[in-house]
Design a protein around this motif. Structure first.
Motif, short mmCIF file in Angstrom:
data_model
loop_
_atom_site.label_atom_id
_atom_site.label_comp_id
_atom_site.label_asym_id
_atom_site.label_seq_id
_atom_site.Cartn_x
_atom_site.Cartn_y
_atom_site.Cartn_z
N VAL A 37 -0.14 5.41 3.54
CA VAL A 37 -1.10 6.87 3.69
C VAL A 37 -2.74 6.75 4.20
O VAL A 37 -3.36 8.18 4.97
N GLY A 38 -2.96 6.00 3.80
CA GLY A 38 -4.42 5.11 5.00
C GLY A 38 -4.43 4.07 6.17
O GLY A 38 -3.08 4.47 6.48
N ASP A 69 0.72 -0.49 -5.21
CA ASP A 69 0.95 0.90 -5.82
C ASP A 69 1.92 0.88 -7.15
O ASP A 69 1.68 -0.39 -7.82
N GLY A 103 0.65 -1.11 -0.25
CA GLY A 103 0.10 0.01 -0.32
C GLY A 103 0.88 1.45 -0.22
O GLY A 103 2.04 1.48 0.25
N MET A 104 -0.20 2.31 -0.19
CA MET A 104 1.15 3.20 -0.40
C MET A 104 1.27 4.24 1.26
O MET A 104 0.88 4.00 2.13
N THR A 115 -4.39 -3.34 5.68
CA THR A 115 -3.44 -2.15 4.84
C THR A 115 -5.15 -1.65 3.58
O THR A 115 -6.22 -2.44 3.28
N GLN A 116 -4.96 -0.17 3.90
CA GLN A 116 -5.68 0.93 2.68
C GLN A 116 -4.65 1.19 2.22
O GLN A 116 -3.59 1.57 1.53
N SER A 117 -5.46 1.35 -0.10
CA SER A 117 -4.09 2.24 -0.57
C SER A 117 -6.03 1.81 -1.94
O SER A 117 -7.03 2.26 -1.39
N GLY A 118 -5.11 2.48 -3.29
CA GLY A 118 -6.64 2.85 -3.98
C GLY A 118 -5.84 3.17 -5.35
O GLY A 118 -4.28 3.44 -5.61
N ASN A 133 -3.17 8.42 -6.84
CA ASN A 133 -4.33 7.42 -6.92
C ASN A 133 -4.99 6.51 -5.83
O ASN A 133 -5.61 5.82 -5.50
N PHE A 134 -4.32 7.05 -4.87
CA PHE A 134 -4.87 6.37 -3.34
C PHE A 134 -6.32 6.65 -3.06
O PHE A 134 -7.50 6.55 -2.68
N ASN A 161 -11.19 3.82 -3.34
CA ASN A 161 -10.04 2.76 -2.75
C ASN A 161 -10.47 1.79 -1.71
O ASN A 161 -11.71 2.00 -1.80
#
Length: 239
Positions: free
Chosen positions: A83-84, A206, A74-75, A139-142, A104-105, A110
């Protein structure tokens, strides 16, 4: 816990058809979370970010553990902080981030990859609160590449943006990790999850920094400093 199910993905084998352009584009690693110890990692015992998968492997080895698979998860910011959302071993280390922003996140929707009482799943970030009870890893990403089998509407087939990318979906008890073997568009990446892996929900992790650690595949990517990381861990004495 058993070995990680690792394979160079051949799209034709998945689809039962002839050779395709996707055959040599992606590497797929399948982890059965019901049988294997899939965790998230961020900082070492001194509170410092691991930053690299091989450093994580060395740290685990010193404790009599083996890293059989690793991937960026994740970012993250320049200081390696997520980030998240980040949950490790049931402890929330960074909160859910539903804010707007550039990049992108923040390309909504997301999502969150989580492992909880009902196993692994990928969910829209706004729906995470209903899943958070008992979550062990998250984990959070997007963005979400796929939601309910539909490609994110912002991912265009004619995009000029190409990077090595990685992401994850869930099929039954398996967390299915994918990393491209060369630069691809978001849309190409999403189509692979939908049409070749037959995923319903898939999360982008990512691009550019995308990294894989897999002794079984001869991979030890060390070209980028990372933030949170996925890892499958087993005792040295396990087969």
């Amino acid at each position: 816990m058993g070995r990680v199910l690792s394979a160079i993905c051949v799209a034709a084998a998945l689809a039962g058809g002839g050779a395709r352009a996707a055959d040599e584009l992606f590497t797929v690693v399948r982890v059965d979370v019901a049988k294997q110890d899939l965790r998230l990692f961020w900082r070492d015992d001194r509170g410092q970010p691991w930053r690299r998968l091989d450093r994580l492997a060395d740290g685990l080895k010193a404790r009599g553990r083996t890293l059989t698979f690793g991937m960026n998860a994740g970012m993250f910011h320049a200081d390696a902080s997520p980030v998240g959302l980040l949950v490790i071993d049931g402890q929330e280390l960074a909160p859910l981030n539903l804010a707007g922003g550039e990049g992108n996140f923040f390309l909504k929707p997301n999502g969150v990859f989580l492992i909880g009482p009902q196993g692994a799943r990928v969910v829209d970030a706004v729906d995470y609160p209903q899943w958070r009870d008992g979550v062990r890893q998250a984990t959070q990403s997007g963005p979400l590449l796929l939601k309910g089998g539909e490609i994110h509407p912002a991912l265009r087939p004619n995009s000029a943006s190409r990077y090595v990318r990685n992401g994850v979906c869930v099929l039954g008890s398996q967390a299915v990790f994918v990393i491209s073997r060369r630069a691809v568009t978001f849309h190409e990446f999403a189509v692979f999850f939908r049409d070749e892996l037959h995923c319903r929900d898939a999360l982008y992790l990512d691009g550019a920094v995308s990294s894989l650690y897999s002794p079984a595949l001869g991979r030890n990517d060390r070209w980028s400093a990372l933030g949170p990381m996925f890892g499958v861990v087993q005792d040295v004495t396990q087969p």
